[in-house]
Scaffold this active site. Sequence first.
Site, mmCIF file in Angstrom:
data_model
loop_
_atom_site.group_PDB
_atom_site.id
_atom_site.type_symbol
_atom_site.label_atom_id
_atom_site.label_comp_id
_atom_site.label_asym_id
_atom_site.label_seq_id
_atom_site.Cartn_x
_atom_site.Cartn_y
_atom_site.Cartn_z
ATOM 1 C CE LYS A 165 3.972 -33.356 42.422
ATOM 2 N NZ LYS A 165 2.870 -32.823 43.215
ATOM 3 N NE ARG A 181 -1.394 -32.059 36.967
ATOM 4 C CZ ARG A 181 -0.068 -31.994 36.855
ATOM 5 N NH1 ARG A 181 0.702 -32.585 37.771
ATOM 6 N NH2 ARG A 181 0.498 -31.352 35.853
#
Length: 403
Positions: free
Chosen positions: A345, A379
């Site tokens: 991210k 995830r």
Amino acid sequence: MSKVRILLPKSREDIRKEIDKIGASKQGSVIMQSKGQFFWVKLYDVSLRASIFVKQEMLSKGGEAAVAHGVGDFSQDKTDILLMGTLKQYKQLILKLKIQPFGLKAISADIEEALNQYNNHHWMNSSKENILKLGKKAFKLGQRTLVMGILNVTPDSFSDGGRFNKLDNALEQARLMVQQGIDILDIGGESTRPNHQSVSEQEEMERVFPVLEKILKELEVPVSIDTYKASVAEEALKMGAHMLNDIWGLKKDPRLASVAARYEVPLCIMHNRTVHQYQDLMKDIVFDLKESVNLACEAGVKNENIILDPGIGFAKNLSENLEVMNHLEEISALGYPVLLGTSRKSMIGKVLDLPPEARLEGTAATLTLGITRGVDIVRVHDIEYMKRVVDMTDAMVRRKEYC
């Protein structure tokens, strides 16, 4: 040499073990556990009369209660309250509030529900066996962290856009992730990167369904569908998908909740907002998630099928993302399994000044922190490496499969 040691128990189980090491009786151990488990509970917008009563009662039980300065001189009508005490003190407080006026019965019910949810569903404290059912597979939450592999069949995802949007490439990647040890495969047909272009239901189905069909036939792995569209979700479940993952927390298309309820599948509800503006970050996120949970429950989704995701990277800047990471326990405290999606991210990229493909170590750090703070599912993109990180962290934190 002083023979003294400061203990910092992380859970009810830690408290029990230390009491048992002393050699206390079984009955005494049970009693003392509720005295040793400490909680900070915050109440919002409590009336003046109710707040005075709550504070006096908590103090009388040996706990503590912080209220606004204006309560003392009656200069304000409402206040937030920060309660501090042991589980035993809260139980005594709840019993007293239940029989009082000024809305205190409702306050007691809210406190009781919050504490029960946390203690009954959170793996660090629960003696209950919480099961996540995904098709033919059943996972005992708390024994180990589950690994969800990301398969983006899109041309424009932030990290791997275009790599797996062809059927053969997607299948090859799915096989590899299963071989590397994923527990769940999450397939997404629409990019969620900033400023992405939304796609129609038809286009999303055309991207996802050929891959889904092949994977369901060939691989024995539970499959999650990453979509916020009810029609896409329903068609995928008809084909045999096992779980839904909604990045909008049921607030883009609330009909998704009814689909999940009808097919009795797990539903991951992620925190997100169209307007990036907060008054009190963690309070707002927790209340937003509670709204989403209510939408799910009202549609008939069972509690055991609800999973929460704090939404790292969604409607949050760098500082806010880091703050959420530092307060993940507050998401776990809601009493549902927590999924953490931090892989590659921008939060990591901004801290380390690295492109997505070089964010391996940063991802590992976020997963380790997340697991220590109660996360149940991670995830990730880089399965081989992150599976090792998860296994090592589990060995230190959960220890159930290793000791």
